[in-house]
Design an enzyme around this catalytic site. Structure first.
Site, mmCIF file in Angstrom:
data_model
loop_
_atom_site.group_PDB
_atom_site.id
_atom_site.type_symbol
_atom_site.label_atom_id
_atom_site.label_comp_id
_atom_site.label_asym_id
_atom_site.label_seq_id
_atom_site.Cartn_x
_atom_site.Cartn_y
_atom_site.Cartn_z
ATOM 1 C CB THR A 212 -0.922 0.047 1.232
ATOM 2 O OG1 THR A 212 -0.113 -0.013 2.426
ATOM 3 C CG2 THR A 212 -1.901 -1.113 1.224
ATOM 4 C CD GLU A 260 -1.486 1.497 5.630
ATOM 5 O OE1 GLU A 260 -0.742 0.695 5.046
ATOM 6 O OE2 GLU A 260 -1.877 1.354 6.806
#
Length: 315
Positions: A212, A260
């Site tokens: 991420t 994220e």
């Protein structure tokens, strides 16, 4: 489009203009009515359309510690205003001294002496000057002395969200805080966006097979409620489908709230240090702690599948 910070940035010899004043955070559909009318009047008169706004938010100066979550940073607001046809955006540094200006002094210093306003367009609830004593009626009276007229856009946008109340920045912030990003998008006329620089996190996503981008959001950003969302990750002009997680990562007893974004079906991305933006399209689920790591991985795979489908449907 020209962007000015402070009165001293206004070019020498600047002529007449059509002006609107406000924080315009989010440039939502209600704002778009007022800004659109400002641009339309400017085009009719053959002169520039100017938006005057403030930094920081006036509430932070008048009542320190009350800065509201921001729906869009100033550079984003300017981009959105430019898309509406605005010719110049003036950002006035809002200081304690500036907050003390009486309505008449504000009009003389900003609208008359610098912007040479011919028309000022505002909503009916516009207030300005020290202790917000100035109203649209005050503005109209002062306009007579300074050679400009005032036009009030007495239209409101409203929809199904918020129980049918008029669209506003306050409503949008509430919807975002509740995780209702679809409702926020109805008010904004586009998805809610957060932006910032990609920084190094714990890198657990990479270890789990879902790397991420950990976005260090800008100060005072309005961040959606904790949960998982379908979204778009904007990187250097490219919009990538993404599954977005907001929260403290309860699976690993995290303490820091993060945003994220996992770029779906993308491999080998190196985004560290890049300024990116994340659009929130749809809410998928809340944050939760799973009994096992395998259960988490199974749910993450479902999240990505749902995100892919929701993004395709929104496309």
């Amino acid at each position: 489009m020209q962007r000015w910070r402070g009165l001293e940035d206004i070019p020498e010899g600047w002529g007449r203009s059509v002006v609107t004043i406000g924080s315009y955070d989010g440039v939502h559909r209600g704002h778009q009515l007022i800004i659109g009318e400002t641009v339309a009047r400017a085009r009719e008169l053959g002169i520039p359309a100017v938006v005057v706004t403030f930094d920081p938010h006036p509430s932070e100066v008048v009542r320190p510690g009350t800065h509201p979550p921001l729906l869009a940073p100033h550079h984003r607001r300017a981009e959105l205003m430019g898309e509406l046809g605005v010719d110049a955006v003036l950002v006035l540094p809002f200081t304690r001294e500036f907050s003390q200006l009486a309505p008449a002094d504000f009009v003389a210093k900003v609208l008359a002496d610098k912007l040479h306003a011919r028309v000022v367009v505002e909503g009916p609830n516009f207030r300005f000057g020290h202790k917000a004593k100035g109203t649209v009626e005050t503005l109209a009276e002062l306009g007579v002395a300074h050679g400009f007229t005032v036009e009030v856009v007495d239209l409101v946008e409203r929809g199904s969200v918020g129980g049918g109340v008029p669209f506003s920045s306050t409503l949008t912030r509430r919807l975002v805080a509740e995780g209702d990003v679809a409702g926020a998008a109805e008010v904004l006329g586009r998805p809610h966006r957060v932006e910032g620089v990609v920084v190094r996190g714990a890198q657990r996503g990479r270890e789990l097979g879902f790397p991420t981008a950990n976005v260090e959001t800008l100060p005072h950003t309005a961040i959606p409620a904790d949960g998982v969302y379908a979204g778009l990750l904007h990187v250097e002009g490219e919009a990538m489908p993404a599954a977005v997680s907001v929260g403290t990562n309860p699976q690993f007893d995290g303490k820091t709230r993060t945003v994220e974004a996992y770029a779906i079906d993308r491999v080998g991305l190196d985004l560290y240090g890049l300024h990116v933006a994340v659009d929130f399209l749809a809410y998928i689920r809340g944050q939760e702690k799973f009994a096992t790591l395998d259960a988490l991985l199974e749910r993450m795979a479902i999240d990505v599948k749902q995100a892919r489908e929701l993004i395709a449907a929104a496309g």
